[in-house]
Design an enzyme around this catalytic site. Sequence first.
Site, short mmCIF file in Angstrom:
data_model
loop_
_atom_site.label_atom_id
_atom_site.label_comp_id
_atom_site.label_asym_id
_atom_site.label_seq_id
_atom_site.Cartn_x
_atom_site.Cartn_y
_atom_site.Cartn_z
N CYS A 28 42.30 58.35 77.81
CA CYS A 28 40.98 58.75 76.93
C CYS A 28 41.01 58.90 75.04
O CYS A 28 42.04 58.72 74.80
CB CYS A 28 40.49 60.04 78.03
SG CYS A 28 42.39 61.15 77.58
N ARG B 223 41.43 64.07 80.74
CA ARG B 223 40.98 63.03 81.37
C ARG B 223 42.34 61.99 81.59
O ARG B 223 42.67 61.75 83.44
CB ARG B 223 39.74 61.89 81.35
CG ARG B 223 38.28 63.80 80.90
CD ARG B 223 37.56 62.49 80.08
NE ARG B 223 37.61 62.51 78.87
CZ ARG B 223 37.19 62.08 77.86
NH1 ARG B 223 35.87 60.96 78.27
NH2 ARG B 223 37.53 61.77 76.72
N ASP C 97 33.31 63.76 78.73
CA ASP C 97 34.94 64.88 77.62
C ASP C 97 34.82 66.22 78.34
O ASP C 97 33.94 66.41 77.99
CB ASP C 97 34.33 64.84 76.40
CG ASP C 97 35.93 65.65 76.22
OD1 ASP C 97 36.24 65.93 76.25
OD2 ASP C 97 36.59 65.34 74.17
#
Length: 143
Positions: A3, A9, A116
Amino acid sequence: MVCLGNICRSPLAEGILHNLTQNKAYHIDSAGTSNYHPGAKPDSRSIAIAAKNGIDISKQQARQISTADLDFFDHILVMDQQNLIDVLALCNSEKQQKKVALITAASGVDAMDIPDPYYGDEENFNYVFSLLHDSCTLWLAKQ
Ligand code: 4NP
Protein backbone atom coordinates in the site's frame (compact mmCIF):
# COMPACT_ATOMS: atom_id res chain seq x y z
CA MET A 1 1.18 -6.91 0.03
CA VAL A 2 1.72 -3.27 -0.91
CA CYS A 3 0.00 0.00 0.00
CA LEU A 4 1.19 3.59 0.36
CA GLY A 5 2.35 3.85 3.97
CA ASN A 6 2.65 0.18 5.01
CA ILE A 7 0.92 1.00 8.28
CA CYS A 8 -2.83 0.55 7.59
CA ARG A 9 -3.87 -1.73 4.71
CA SER A 10 -0.90 -3.91 3.74
CA PRO A 11 -0.04 -4.92 7.34
CA LEU A 12 -3.64 -6.13 7.67
CA ALA A 13 -3.38 -7.98 4.35
CA GLU A 14 -0.11 -9.58 5.49
CA GLY A 15 -1.62 -10.63 8.83
CA ILE A 16 -4.81 -12.02 7.28
CA LEU A 17 -3.00 -14.03 4.59
CA HIS A 18 -0.52 -15.30 7.15
CA ASN A 19 -3.42 -16.39 9.33
CA LEU A 20 -5.15 -18.15 6.43
CA THR A 21 -1.99 -20.02 5.35
CA GLN A 22 -0.69 -21.11 8.76
CA ASN A 23 0.10 -24.66 7.76
CA LYS A 24 1.47 -23.90 4.32
CA ALA A 25 4.90 -22.71 3.30
CA TYR A 26 4.33 -19.17 2.05
CA HIS A 27 6.71 -16.29 2.61
CA ILE A 28 4.40 -13.34 3.20
CA ASP A 29 5.50 -9.76 3.72
CA SER A 30 4.25 -6.23 3.19
CA ALA A 31 5.75 -2.90 2.17
CA GLY A 32 4.80 0.64 1.21
CA THR A 33 5.41 2.52 -2.01
CA SER A 34 6.40 5.50 0.18
CA ASN A 35 9.05 5.73 2.84
CA TYR A 36 6.77 7.77 5.15
CA HIS A 37 6.95 5.51 8.21
CA PRO A 38 10.16 3.43 8.17
CA GLY A 39 10.32 1.02 11.11
CA ALA A 40 6.91 2.05 12.44
CA LYS A 41 4.39 -0.37 13.92
CA PRO A 42 1.05 -0.66 12.11
CA ASP A 43 -1.53 2.06 12.81
CA SER A 44 -3.24 1.40 16.16
CA ARG A 45 -6.61 1.14 14.38
CA SER A 46 -5.28 -1.67 12.14
CA ILE A 47 -3.76 -3.42 15.16
CA ALA A 48 -7.15 -3.15 16.93
CA ILE A 49 -9.33 -4.54 14.12
CA ALA A 50 -6.85 -7.37 13.53
CA ALA A 51 -6.78 -8.22 17.26
CA LYS A 52 -10.60 -8.20 17.36
CA ASN A 53 -10.41 -10.91 14.69
CA GLY A 54 -7.74 -12.94 16.49
CA ILE A 55 -4.77 -11.76 14.43
CA ASP A 56 -1.67 -10.14 15.95
CA ILE A 57 -0.01 -7.65 13.58
CA SER A 58 1.59 -5.55 16.34
CA LYS A 59 5.13 -6.85 15.71
CA GLN A 60 5.24 -5.77 12.07
CA GLN A 61 7.53 -2.91 11.02
CA ALA A 62 6.91 -0.64 8.05
CA ARG A 63 9.36 -0.54 5.19
CA GLN A 64 9.48 0.72 1.64
CA ILE A 65 9.22 -1.72 -1.27
CA SER A 66 12.54 -2.37 -3.04
CA THR A 67 13.39 -3.63 -6.51
CA ALA A 68 14.73 -6.80 -4.83
CA ASP A 69 11.14 -7.55 -3.72
CA LEU A 70 10.07 -7.62 -7.36
CA ASP A 71 12.51 -10.47 -8.00
CA PHE A 72 12.12 -12.33 -4.69
CA PHE A 73 8.32 -12.57 -4.45
CA ASP A 74 6.11 -14.51 -6.89
CA HIS A 75 3.08 -12.28 -6.32
CA ILE A 76 2.97 -8.57 -5.55
CA LEU A 77 -0.58 -7.64 -4.55
CA VAL A 78 -1.32 -3.92 -4.35
CA MET A 79 -4.22 -2.20 -2.63
CA ASP A 80 -5.25 0.56 -5.06
CA GLN A 81 -4.83 2.02 -8.53
CA GLN A 82 -2.11 4.46 -7.48
CA ASN A 83 -0.11 1.66 -5.83
CA LEU A 84 -0.42 -0.25 -9.11
CA ILE A 85 0.97 2.69 -11.11
CA ASP A 86 3.79 3.21 -8.60
CA VAL A 87 4.85 -0.44 -8.37
CA LEU A 88 4.67 -0.98 -12.13
CA ALA A 89 6.96 2.05 -12.51
CA LEU A 90 9.58 0.25 -10.39
CA CYS A 91 9.55 -2.84 -12.61
CA ASN A 92 12.33 -3.26 -15.10
CA SER A 93 11.19 -6.44 -16.82
CA GLU A 94 8.03 -8.05 -18.11
CA LYS A 95 8.60 -10.90 -15.64
CA GLN A 96 8.37 -8.44 -12.74
CA GLN A 97 5.35 -6.63 -14.23
CA LYS A 98 3.43 -9.90 -14.55
CA LYS A 99 3.72 -10.49 -10.80
CA VAL A 100 1.95 -7.24 -9.93
CA ALA A 101 -1.83 -7.18 -9.52
CA LEU A 102 -4.56 -5.27 -7.74
CA ILE A 103 -5.65 -7.54 -4.88
CA THR A 104 -9.37 -7.01 -5.58
CA ALA A 105 -9.06 -7.82 -9.29
CA ALA A 106 -6.76 -10.80 -8.63
CA SER A 107 -9.23 -12.29 -6.16
CA GLY A 108 -12.46 -11.48 -8.01
CA VAL A 109 -13.82 -9.31 -5.20
CA ASP A 110 -16.42 -6.85 -6.43
CA ALA A 111 -14.65 -3.61 -5.48
CA MET A 112 -12.44 -1.18 -7.37
CA ASP A 113 -9.74 -1.24 -4.73
CA ILE A 114 -9.01 -1.27 -0.99
CA PRO A 115 -9.70 2.35 0.01
CA ASP A 116 -7.11 4.18 2.09
CA PRO A 117 -8.56 4.37 5.64
CA TYR A 118 -5.78 6.60 7.08
CA TYR A 119 -7.95 9.73 7.36
CA GLY A 120 -11.07 7.68 8.14
CA ASP A 121 -12.63 6.23 11.27
CA GLU A 122 -13.24 2.81 12.81
CA GLU A 123 -15.96 2.07 10.27
CA ASN A 124 -13.47 2.56 7.42
CA PHE A 125 -11.04 0.15 9.10
CA ASN A 126 -13.82 -2.40 9.60
CA TYR A 127 -14.68 -2.16 5.90
CA VAL A 128 -11.00 -2.51 4.90
CA PHE A 129 -10.63 -5.58 7.12
CA SER A 130 -13.72 -7.22 5.66
CA LEU A 131 -12.68 -6.50 2.04
CA LEU A 132 -9.17 -7.78 2.71
CA HIS A 133 -10.45 -10.91 4.41
CA ASP A 134 -12.69 -11.69 1.43
CA SER A 135 -9.90 -10.87 -1.02
CA CYS A 136 -7.27 -13.01 0.71
CA THR A 137 -9.66 -15.96 1.09
CA LEU A 138 -10.69 -15.88 -2.57
CA TRP A 139 -7.14 -15.22 -3.81
CA LEU A 140 -5.80 -18.19 -1.86
CA ALA A 141 -8.50 -20.48 -3.25
CA LYS A 142 -7.27 -19.64 -6.77
CA GLN A 143 -3.64 -20.61 -6.10
P1 4NP B 1 -1.75 2.81 4.11
O1 4NP B 1 -2.40 4.15 4.68
O2 4NP B 1 -1.22 3.15 2.72
O3 4NP B 1 -2.91 1.86 4.05
O4 4NP B 1 -0.66 2.40 5.07
C1 4NP B 1 -1.68 5.35 4.79
C2 4NP B 1 -0.82 5.53 5.84
C3 4NP B 1 -0.11 6.73 5.97
C4 4NP B 1 -0.30 7.73 5.03
C5 4NP B 1 -1.16 7.53 3.97
C6 4NP B 1 -1.85 6.34 3.84
N1 4NP B 1 0.40 8.95 5.18
O5 4NP B 1 0.15 9.88 4.38
O6 4NP B 1 1.23 9.09 6.11
